[in-house]
Design a protein around this motif. Structure first.
Motif, mmCIF file in Angstrom:
data_model
loop_
_atom_site.group_PDB
_atom_site.id
_atom_site.type_symbol
_atom_site.label_atom_id
_atom_site.label_comp_id
_atom_site.label_asym_id
_atom_site.label_seq_id
_atom_site.Cartn_x
_atom_site.Cartn_y
_atom_site.Cartn_z
ATOM 1 N N TYR A 161 -0.201 -0.788 10.320
ATOM 2 C CA TYR A 161 0.363 0.319 11.090
ATOM 3 C C TYR A 161 -0.270 0.462 12.474
ATOM 4 O O TYR A 161 -0.042 1.458 13.156
ATOM 5 N N ASN A 201 -1.577 3.325 17.003
ATOM 6 C CA ASN A 201 -0.885 3.286 15.725
ATOM 7 C C ASN A 201 0.620 3.439 15.910
ATOM 8 O O ASN A 201 1.106 3.751 16.998
ATOM 9 N N ASN A 202 1.360 3.181 14.846
ATOM 10 C CA ASN A 202 2.808 3.348 14.835
ATOM 11 C C ASN A 202 3.151 4.836 14.902
ATOM 12 O O ASN A 202 2.307 5.697 14.619
ATOM 13 N N TRP A 230 2.356 9.495 17.730
ATOM 14 C CA TRP A 230 1.444 8.343 17.685
ATOM 15 C C TRP A 230 0.237 8.668 18.555
ATOM 16 O O TRP A 230 0.273 9.576 19.376
ATOM 17 N N LYS A 249 6.705 13.937 14.404
ATOM 18 C CA LYS A 249 6.642 12.486 14.619
ATOM 19 C C LYS A 249 5.796 12.238 15.861
ATOM 20 O O LYS A 249 6.063 12.812 16.922
ATOM 21 N N ASN A 307 1.430 10.776 4.261
ATOM 22 C CA ASN A 307 1.770 10.189 5.559
ATOM 23 C C ASN A 307 3.050 9.389 5.409
ATOM 24 O O ASN A 307 3.236 8.701 4.402
ATOM 25 N N GLU A 308 3.875 9.436 6.411
ATOM 26 C CA GLU A 308 5.067 8.599 6.478
ATOM 27 C C GLU A 308 4.917 7.715 7.709
ATOM 28 O O GLU A 308 4.995 8.192 8.839
ATOM 29 N N TRP A 309 4.667 6.420 7.478
ATOM 30 C CA TRP A 309 4.498 5.481 8.579
ATOM 31 C C TRP A 309 5.857 4.967 9.005
ATOM 32 O O TRP A 309 6.690 4.602 8.169
ATOM 33 N N HIS A 312 4.345 8.061 13.312
ATOM 34 C CA HIS A 312 4.152 8.502 11.936
ATOM 35 C C HIS A 312 4.286 10.012 11.847
ATOM 36 O O HIS A 312 4.277 10.711 12.862
#
Length: 142
Positions: free
Chosen positions: A22, A50-51, A100, A98, A123-125, A53
């Motif tokens: 991620y 990071n992505n 990053w 949402k 967490n929702e990546w 998330h």
């Protein structure tokens, strides 16, 4: 060649291999406190981020708190302008947002991170930050 550490207040920790999929580059994770509100120091090598998330939670939980302690980085919530983070910057990311975060292109970056306790924490990546989006940011962090 990138240095493998930089001066900071807290331990840099070990390579963040458990979440490497991620992140756009190398990050490090140092657990600082366990229990109902675990606290971690997250360190990003230059350019690492990071992505997108989302942190989910109920009953008042799931907000993420980021406290920059060293270096310089970016935080961005979807649909908002990026925020430059320098030591002392504190960001509250409400649950369900949402977003990053990560290092600036030529800067190391470290932040403390914790999630407010509550029910249903997860967490929702999501997708990586686009190269186009990241490269539009000031390269040296102004």
């Amino acid at each position: 060649m990138t240095e493998k550490s930089f001066d900071q207040l807290f331990a840099q920790g070990e390579p963040n291999d458990g979440f490497a999929q991620y992140f756009s580059g190398q990050s490090y994770l140092a657990p600082l406190a366990e229990g109902s509100v675990p606290l971690h120091n997250v360190t990003f090598e230059p350019g690492c981020h990071n992505n997108w998330h989302i942190h989910h939670g109920q009953e008042g939980g799931g907000d993420q708190i980021l406290i920059c302690t060293a270096g310089s980085g970016w935080y961005q919530a979807e649909g908002e302008e990026p925020i430059s983070m320098v030591p002392g910057t504190v960001i509250r990311v409400p649950a369900g947002t949402k977003h990053w975060h990560g290092a600036k292109a030529e800067q190391w970056f470290s932040h403390l991170a914790y999630i407010t306790p509550g029910e249903g924490l997860r967490n929702e990546w999501l997708e990586p930050v686009s190269d186009e989006n990241y490269q539009q940011l000031a390269p040296k962090g102004e």
